[in-house]
Scaffold this motif. Structure first.
Motif, PDB file in Angstrom:
ATOM      1  N   TRP A 148       1.972   4.018  10.533  1.00 25.08           N
ATOM      2  CA  TRP A 148       1.936   4.380   9.108  1.00 25.08           C
ATOM      3  C   TRP A 148       0.540   4.853   8.712  1.00 25.08           C
ATOM      4  O   TRP A 148       0.396   5.857   8.012  1.00 25.08           O
ATOM      5  CB  TRP A 148       2.361   3.191   8.250  1.00 25.08           C
ATOM      6  N   LEU A 149      -0.484   4.146   9.160  1.00 26.51           N
ATOM      7  CA  LEU A 149      -1.854   4.554   8.818  1.00 26.51           C
ATOM      8  C   LEU A 149      -2.174   5.926   9.420  1.00 26.51           C
ATOM      9  O   LEU A 149      -2.785   6.776   8.754  1.00 26.51           O
ATOM     10  CB  LEU A 149      -2.853   3.508   9.322  1.00 26.51           C
ATOM     11  N   ARG A 150      -1.774   6.165  10.663  1.00 25.42           N
ATOM     12  CA  ARG A 150      -2.053   7.456  11.295  1.00 25.42           C
ATOM     13  C   ARG A 150      -1.370   8.598  10.530  1.00 25.42           C
ATOM     14  O   ARG A 150      -1.926   9.691  10.403  1.00 25.42           O
ATOM     15  CB  ARG A 150      -1.567   7.440  12.741  1.00 25.42           C
ATOM     16  N   THR A 152      -7.162  11.337   1.461  1.00 24.48           N
ATOM     17  CA  THR A 152      -5.958  10.885   0.765  1.00 24.48           C
ATOM     18  C   THR A 152      -6.290   9.673  -0.112  1.00 24.48           C
ATOM     19  O   THR A 152      -7.091   8.816   0.271  1.00 24.48           O
ATOM     20  CB  THR A 152      -4.868  10.501   1.778  1.00 24.48           C
ATOM     21  N   VAL A 153      -5.665   9.596  -1.275  1.00 23.67           N
ATOM     22  CA  VAL A 153      -5.854   8.440  -2.147  1.00 23.67           C
ATOM     23  C   VAL A 153      -4.671   7.500  -1.985  1.00 23.67           C
ATOM     24  O   VAL A 153      -3.525   7.875  -2.262  1.00 23.67           O
ATOM     25  CB  VAL A 153      -6.005   8.865  -3.618  1.00 23.67           C
ATOM     26  N   LEU A 154      -4.954   6.313  -1.493  1.00 22.86           N
ATOM     27  CA  LEU A 154      -3.935   5.286  -1.334  1.00 22.86           C
ATOM     28  C   LEU A 154      -3.945   4.353  -2.544  1.00 22.86           C
ATOM     29  O   LEU A 154      -4.978   4.168  -3.182  1.00 22.86           O
ATOM     30  CB  LEU A 154      -4.183   4.466  -0.061  1.00 22.86           C
ATOM     31  N   VAL A 213       0.872  -1.169   0.000  1.00 26.71           N
ATOM     32  CA  VAL A 213       0.000   0.000   0.000  1.00 26.71           C
ATOM     33  C   VAL A 213       0.913   1.225   0.000  1.00 26.71           C
ATOM     34  O   VAL A 213       1.954   1.242   0.667  1.00 26.71           O
ATOM     35  CB  VAL A 213      -0.946   0.009   1.222  1.00 26.71           C
ATOM     36  N   SER A 214       0.561   2.232  -0.773  1.00 30.94           N
ATOM     37  CA  SER A 214       1.398   3.433  -0.826  1.00 30.94           C
ATOM     38  C   SER A 214       0.535   4.678  -0.774  1.00 30.94           C
ATOM     39  O   SER A 214      -0.641   4.666  -1.154  1.00 30.94           O
ATOM     40  CB  SER A 214       2.262   3.428  -2.089  1.00 30.94           C
ATOM     41  N   ALA A 215       1.127   5.747  -0.273  1.00 29.79           N
ATOM     42  CA  ALA A 215       0.506   7.062  -0.221  1.00 29.79           C
ATOM     43  C   ALA A 215       1.341   8.014  -1.075  1.00 29.79           C
ATOM     44  O   ALA A 215       2.517   7.737  -1.348  1.00 29.79           O
ATOM     45  CB  ALA A 215       0.429   7.554   1.224  1.00 29.79           C
ATOM     46  N   PRO A 216       0.758   9.150  -1.507  1.00 35.50           N
ATOM     47  CA  PRO A 216       1.503  10.088  -2.365  1.00 35.50           C
ATOM     48  C   PRO A 216       2.819  10.513  -1.723  1.00 35.50           C
ATOM     49  O   PRO A 216       2.872  10.932  -0.562  1.00 35.50           O
ATOM     50  CB  PRO A 216       0.545  11.273  -2.502  1.00 35.50           C
ATOM     51  N   GLY A 217       3.909  10.373  -2.478  1.00 34.92           N
ATOM     52  CA  GLY A 217       5.215  10.810  -2.022  1.00 34.92           C
ATOM     53  C   GLY A 217       5.857   9.941  -0.976  1.00 34.92           C
ATOM     54  O   GLY A 217       6.866  10.331  -0.383  1.00 34.92           O
ATOM     55  N   ASP A 258       7.259   5.903   0.142  1.00 34.92           N
ATOM     56  CA  ASP A 258       7.619   4.575  -0.346  1.00 34.92           C
ATOM     57  C   ASP A 258       6.526   3.571   0.012  1.00 34.92           C
ATOM     58  O   ASP A 258       5.887   3.665   1.076  1.00 34.92           O
ATOM     59  CB  ASP A 258       8.939   4.115   0.273  1.00 34.92           C
ATOM     60  N   PRO A 259       6.282   2.586  -0.854  1.00 35.42           N
ATOM     61  CA  PRO A 259       5.254   1.576  -0.568  1.00 35.42           C
ATOM     62  C   PRO A 259       5.506   0.852   0.751  1.00 35.42           C
ATOM     63  O   PRO A 259       6.652   0.592   1.127  1.00 35.42           O
ATOM     64  CB  PRO A 259       5.367   0.619  -1.757  1.00 35.42           C
TER      65      PRO A 259
END
Length: 435
Positions: free
Chosen positions: A288-290, A297-299, A176-180, A182-183
């Motif tokens: 990480w989730l927090r 946010t788009v994951l 799973v990754s978030a913008p900017g 690392d996965p």
């Protein structure tokens, strides 16, 4: 030709080539040099065993091997999709979180009784949880990963694609990754964060000291899919594992990956939205989730399944199912069992024979709990002409259903055991009817 079709064709050609070579050179059945030679080769060729043949439908043959002086009985359902329009499929029933009987799973595949599957067997290995069940290893349904593969011990599985089975070693690679950012690895799918049974599903997992069949990890992210169809699990799912006590964090995302909600200080009791996911984190996974799963946010979730036998990825589309197993029994028309399990127990196996037909095989007792060792099961598959064969869940789970009737004797006192998934012979395909 699409990549998914090309991959399926290459795998099928590999199996057919091995089968053709074995048939031409007279190598069926065969055993490896390290396997103990015995005469006769297997139970079904032993003195006193006789075979009964029953044509249960076009392209469907039920072979029964039994000996009046032996309590054991071997059932073999052989299906030939080149004779009739038949297809091999799998199902987890109405809810991936619940254990269901094989007979009920088959009927739940369609509301049209005339289209109920012709036959089916119980599927992969599983363990019970407070919510119902979780898989011991990989599970894929219609191209969506429902359970991660094992890191250790590695388990073989059966890929079912375009109605045909293929046995190999498949590994999942989930992130799973978030913008900017690392996965981040997804450590599991549709199970309790913090502990698992039967296999380690990520590199940070350690053996539970009081029971080596359990593994624990205090820092994980676990995803839940719409097929789970149960509220997500709450902390303290099992009092033995303090790793499970962490209240953690939980994020709900929609089909586009957009975070709909984040509970930074708790998890559990949430229904997975259609097409979306729920992510539960504990330890550094919760951190990480927090930090990155804030509302709006788009994951991005990535799912990759690799065929370690061919060294390539399986394109995941709705034609792909994978059912976990344990212990390859036959590989390339040769004896392949390398374990040391000598227990006599009810057994279930799936195999593909020389002409490319699918075999469902069960070995059970006629009156008492009985069956075969895994060595004996491998030799049975060889005598049936198997090119590839895999051991599925056995014991009380072993079930063979033909035309809505259970053909073997379930060993549980309550009768047929609810299981996690099933493999079945359904309607479909493009059969070439013989004259």
């Amino acid at each position: 030709m699409g990549l998914n079709i090309m991959g399926a064709v290459l795998r099928r050609h590999a199996v057919i080539a091995v089968a053709a070579g074995a048939l031409v050179t007279g190598l069926l059945p065969a055993v490896s040099a390290g396997a103990a030679e015995t005469v006769p080769t297997s139970l079904i060729t032993s003195s006193g065993y006789e075979r009964k043949t029953e044509e249960v439908g076009p392209g469907l043959t039920l072979l029964t091997y039994e000996n009046p002086k032996d309590d054991r009985i071997v059932h073999v359902l052989r299906t030939d999709p080149d004779v009739a329009p038949l297809t091999v499929e799998s199902t987890t029933g109405v809810s991936g979180a619940l254990l269901e009987k094989t007979t009920d799973m088959l009927k739940a595949t369609t509301s049209t009784k005339s289209r109920w599957p012709h036959a089916g067997i119980n599927g992969g290995f599983f363990y019970e949880t407070p919510e119902g069940q979780a898989f011991m290893g990989i599970s894929v349904q219609e191209g969506q990963v429902q359970s991660a593969s094992c890191v250790r011990p590695r388990r073989e599985a059966v890929l079912i694609q375009h109605g045909r089975p293929y046995v190999s070693d498949f590994t999942t690679h989930l992130t799973v990754s978030a913008p900017g950012v690392d996965p981040m690895p997804l450590d599991g799918v549709n199970r309790h964060p913090g502990w698992m049974r039967g296999c380690a599903q990520n590199s940070g997992t350690t053996d539970y000291p009081d029971d080596t069949n359990y593994r624990t990890n205090p820092s994980e992210i676990v995803a839940f899919t719409p097929q789970y169809k149960a509220p997500t699990p709450r902390p303290d799912g099992d009092s033995r594992f303090p790793e499970d006590d962490d209240p953690g964090a939980e994020a709900v995302i929609d089909a586009r990956g957009k975070v709909l909600s984040l509970n930074p200080n708790g998890r559990g009791g949430t229904t997975v939205p259609a097409g979306g996911r729920v992510l539960q984190g504990i330890g550094s996974g919760a951190d990480w989730l927090r930090a990155h799963a804030t509302v709006g946010t788009v994951l991005s979730l990535q799912e990759r399944v690799r065929d370690e036998r061919f060294g390539d990825d399986i394109p995941l589309d709705d034609s792909v199912d994978i059912v976990n197993g344990s212990y390859p029994l036959v590989r390339d028309a040769k004896y392949a069992y390398t374990g040391n399990n000598n227990f006599v127990d009810p057994r279930t196996a799936i195999a593909v024979d020389g002409p490319g037909r699918t075999l469902f095989v069960t070995v059970t007792g006629k009156k008492v709990r009985n069956g075969a060792t895994l060595d004996e099961l491998a030799r049975i598959l060889l005598d049936l002409g198997a090119v590839d064969g895999l051991n599925l869940d056995g014991g009380g789970s072993t079930t063979l259903v033909v035309k809505e009737t259970i053909r073997n004797r379930p060993v549980d006192t309550g009768g047929e055991r609810p299981v996690a998934d099933a493999v079945y012979i359904g309607h479909g395909g493009y059969g070439l009817y013989a004259n």
